[in-house]
Write a protein that holds these residues in place. Structure first.
Motif, PDB file in Angstrom:
ATOM      1  N   VAL A  60       0.591  15.080   7.660  1.00 45.15           N
ATOM      2  CA  VAL A  60       0.206  13.663   8.426  1.00 45.15           C
ATOM      3  C   VAL A  60       1.095  12.653   8.226  1.00 45.15           C
ATOM      4  CG1 VAL A  60      -2.282  11.913   8.524  1.00 45.15           C
ATOM      5  CG2 VAL A  60      -2.053  14.126   7.761  1.00 45.15           C
ATOM      6  N   PRO A  61       1.571  11.859   9.169  1.00 45.41           N
ATOM      7  CA  PRO A  61       2.164  10.013   9.464  1.00 45.41           C
ATOM      8  C   PRO A  61       1.352   9.509   8.648  1.00 45.41           C
ATOM      9  CG  PRO A  61       2.298  11.243  11.598  1.00 45.41           C
ATOM     10  CD  PRO A  61       0.780  12.137  10.413  1.00 45.41           C
ATOM     11  N   GLU A  62       2.776   9.082   7.108  1.00 44.80           N
ATOM     12  CA  GLU A  62       2.532   7.854   6.511  1.00 44.80           C
ATOM     13  C   GLU A  62       1.562   6.978   7.119  1.00 44.80           C
ATOM     14  OE1 GLU A  62       5.197   4.883   4.404  1.00 44.80           O
ATOM     15  OE2 GLU A  62       4.593   6.420   3.479  1.00 44.80           O
ATOM     16  N   GLY A  63       2.135   6.181   8.768  1.00 45.17           N
ATOM     17  CA  GLY A  63       1.228   5.278   9.665  1.00 45.17           C
ATOM     18  C   GLY A  63       0.489   5.996  10.010  1.00 45.17           C
ATOM     19  N   VAL A  64      -0.379   6.867   9.912  1.00 42.83           N
ATOM     20  CA  VAL A  64      -1.735   7.420  10.569  1.00 42.83           C
ATOM     21  C   VAL A  64      -2.557   6.794   9.810  1.00 42.83           C
ATOM     22  CG1 VAL A  64      -2.980   8.929  11.140  1.00 42.83           C
ATOM     23  CG2 VAL A  64      -0.672   8.989  12.604  1.00 42.83           C
ATOM     24  N   VAL A  65      -2.243   7.251   7.888  1.00 40.53           N
ATOM     25  CA  VAL A  65      -3.322   6.559   7.301  1.00 40.53           C
ATOM     26  C   VAL A  65      -3.317   5.431   6.856  1.00 40.53           C
ATOM     27  CG1 VAL A  65      -3.154   6.981   4.699  1.00 40.53           C
ATOM     28  CG2 VAL A  65      -2.162   8.981   5.542  1.00 40.53           C
ATOM     29  N   LEU A  66      -1.525   4.945   6.323  1.00 41.41           N
ATOM     30  CA  LEU A  66      -2.018   3.181   6.396  1.00 41.41           C
ATOM     31  C   LEU A  66      -3.031   2.286   7.917  1.00 41.41           C
ATOM     32  CD1 LEU A  66       1.561   2.264   5.656  1.00 41.41           C
ATOM     33  CD2 LEU A  66      -0.750   2.940   4.126  1.00 41.41           C
ATOM     34  N   ASP A  67      -3.489   2.953   9.210  1.00 44.68           N
ATOM     35  CA  ASP A  67      -3.366   2.696   9.668  1.00 44.68           C
ATOM     36  C   ASP A  67      -4.969   2.881   9.859  1.00 44.68           C
ATOM     37  OD1 ASP A  67      -1.470   1.167  11.325  1.00 44.68           O
ATOM     38  OD2 ASP A  67      -0.732   2.696  12.467  1.00 44.68           O
ATOM     39  N   THR A  68      -5.407   3.685   9.527  1.00 44.16           N
ATOM     40  CA  THR A  68      -6.730   4.059   8.986  1.00 44.16           C
ATOM     41  C   THR A  68      -6.796   3.853   7.977  1.00 44.16           C
ATOM     42  OG1 THR A  68      -5.924   6.162  10.148  1.00 44.16           O
ATOM     43  CG2 THR A  68      -8.574   6.623   9.702  1.00 44.16           C
ATOM     44  N   VAL A 109       1.096  -1.152  -0.170  1.00 42.84           N
ATOM     45  CA  VAL A 109       0.141   0.020   0.193  1.00 42.84           C
ATOM     46  C   VAL A 109       0.931   1.418   0.343  1.00 42.84           C
ATOM     47  CG1 VAL A 109      -1.859   1.187   1.208  1.00 42.84           C
ATOM     48  CG2 VAL A 109      -1.993  -1.206   0.836  1.00 42.84           C
ATOM     49  N   ARG A 110       0.319   1.327  -1.212  1.00 42.97           N
ATOM     50  CA  ARG A 110       1.579   3.160  -0.987  1.00 42.97           C
ATOM     51  C   ARG A 110       1.016   4.521  -0.708  1.00 42.97           C
ATOM     52  NH1 ARG A 110       3.816   4.869  -5.719  1.00 42.97           N
ATOM     53  NH2 ARG A 110       2.523   4.116  -7.064  1.00 42.97           N
ATOM     54  N   VAL A 111       1.446   5.799  -0.325  1.00 47.65           N
ATOM     55  CA  VAL A 111       0.812   6.492  -0.229  1.00 47.65           C
ATOM     56  C   VAL A 111       1.436   7.807  -0.306  1.00 47.65           C
ATOM     57  CG1 VAL A 111       0.105   8.449   1.993  1.00 47.65           C
ATOM     58  CG2 VAL A 111       0.002   5.972   2.692  1.00 47.65           C
ATOM     59  N   ALA A 112       0.566   8.611  -1.524  1.00 46.19           N
ATOM     60  CA  ALA A 112       0.954  10.115  -2.106  1.00 46.19           C
ATOM     61  C   ALA A 112       0.341  10.891  -1.488  1.00 46.19           C
ATOM     62  CB  ALA A 112       1.169   9.542  -3.179  1.00 46.19           C
ATOM     63  N   GLY A 113       0.861  12.489  -1.563  1.00 44.87           N
ATOM     64  CA  GLY A 113       0.640  13.288  -1.374  1.00 44.87           C
ATOM     65  C   GLY A 113       0.505  13.344   0.209  1.00 44.87           C
TER      66      GLY A 113
END
Length: 247
Positions: A67-75, A59-63
């Motif tokens: 916001v920490p990447e870990g917060v996006v992935l966990d949520t 799972v990749r996160v852009a933009g």
């Protein structure tokens, strides 16, 4: 001799005696071919949907910036190995929408095994003093009027909101006025005062002020204000767009 016998004995005549007679070739029933094709497609879909054959490997996160990447992935809650076809984009967007700093998210499936989350963070355009119990610092507000983060001090270039008791309505009307202005004029607004939500005052650089009044008609007020500011004065009144004044 009969005519048939004479014809058969003529030179060059071909005899059909003893040769098999070809019948019509039987073609496969198209209905069976269609059913077999549908069954094959169904089997493939079931395999892809219920097995990890094409599962999520990354799972990749852009933009993101604040916001920490870990917060996006966990949520987001996308389980490794989950079939790609079971990734519910709408559900992922809803979960990430609960993060105050995130304005929007696009979920892209990059086959065969990657999910890309394109995050749009909220951009602050104004701030107001934090008012929660024990809170210090200021609350940042985006162009939609959403307070989304508390920081010790505001970044430069943001507009201060001075509001009365009805803070929610004050934020809404203040942002209607502020966001109606063209960017070059909005950059000159240092504060918006709204002791009452329907009586707005804009403080500008250079000690000038604008009596805006209610938020109704903000588009017209924003259109007449730039040429009005070319005139000498300190207070520019656009409460009635048909009769603006300068004092």
């Amino acid at each position: 001799m009969s005519p048939a016998g004479r014809a058969a004995n003529r030179p060059g005549a071909r005899s059909t005696r003893g040769r098999p007679v070809r019948g019509r070739q039987r073609r496969p029933d198209r209905r069976w071919l269609l059913l077999l094709g549908m069954a094959a497609v169904t089997l493939v879909v079931l395999v892809l949907y219920f097995t990890p054959l094409l599962g999520v490997r990354s799972v990749r996160v852009a933009g993101i910036d604040a916001v920490p990447e870990g917060v996006v992935l966990d949520t987001a809650g996308i389980e490794p190995g989950a079939p790609m076809l079971q990734v519910d984009a709408a559900e992922v967007r809803t979960r990430l929408g609960a993060v105050p700093e995130i304005a929007d998210t696009e979920v892209d499936l990059e086959w065969p095994s990657t999910v890309l989350l394109r995050v749009t963070e909220r951009t602050p355009v104004a701030f107001l003093p934090a008012d929660g119990p024990g809170d210090s610092g200021v609350r940042l507000i985006d162009s939609a009027g959403v307070p989304f983060r508390t920081v010790p001090r505001p970044p430069p270039g943001l507009t201060l909101l001075r509001l009365g008791e009805d803070r929610a309505e004050g934020v809404r009307t203040a942002m209607l006025a502020l966001t109606s202005l063209p960017p070059e004029l909005r950059a000159q607004v240092t504060e918006v005062r709204a002791e009452r939500p329907q009586d707005l005052h804009l403080g500008l650089t250079g000690g000038r002020s604008v009596h805006w009044g209610e938020s109704a008609g903000s588009a017209r007020k924003a259109a007449i204000l730039p040429p009005l500011l070319t005139r000498e004065g300190e207070v520019y009144d656009v409460t009635s767009p048909d009769l603006p004044t300068v004092a």
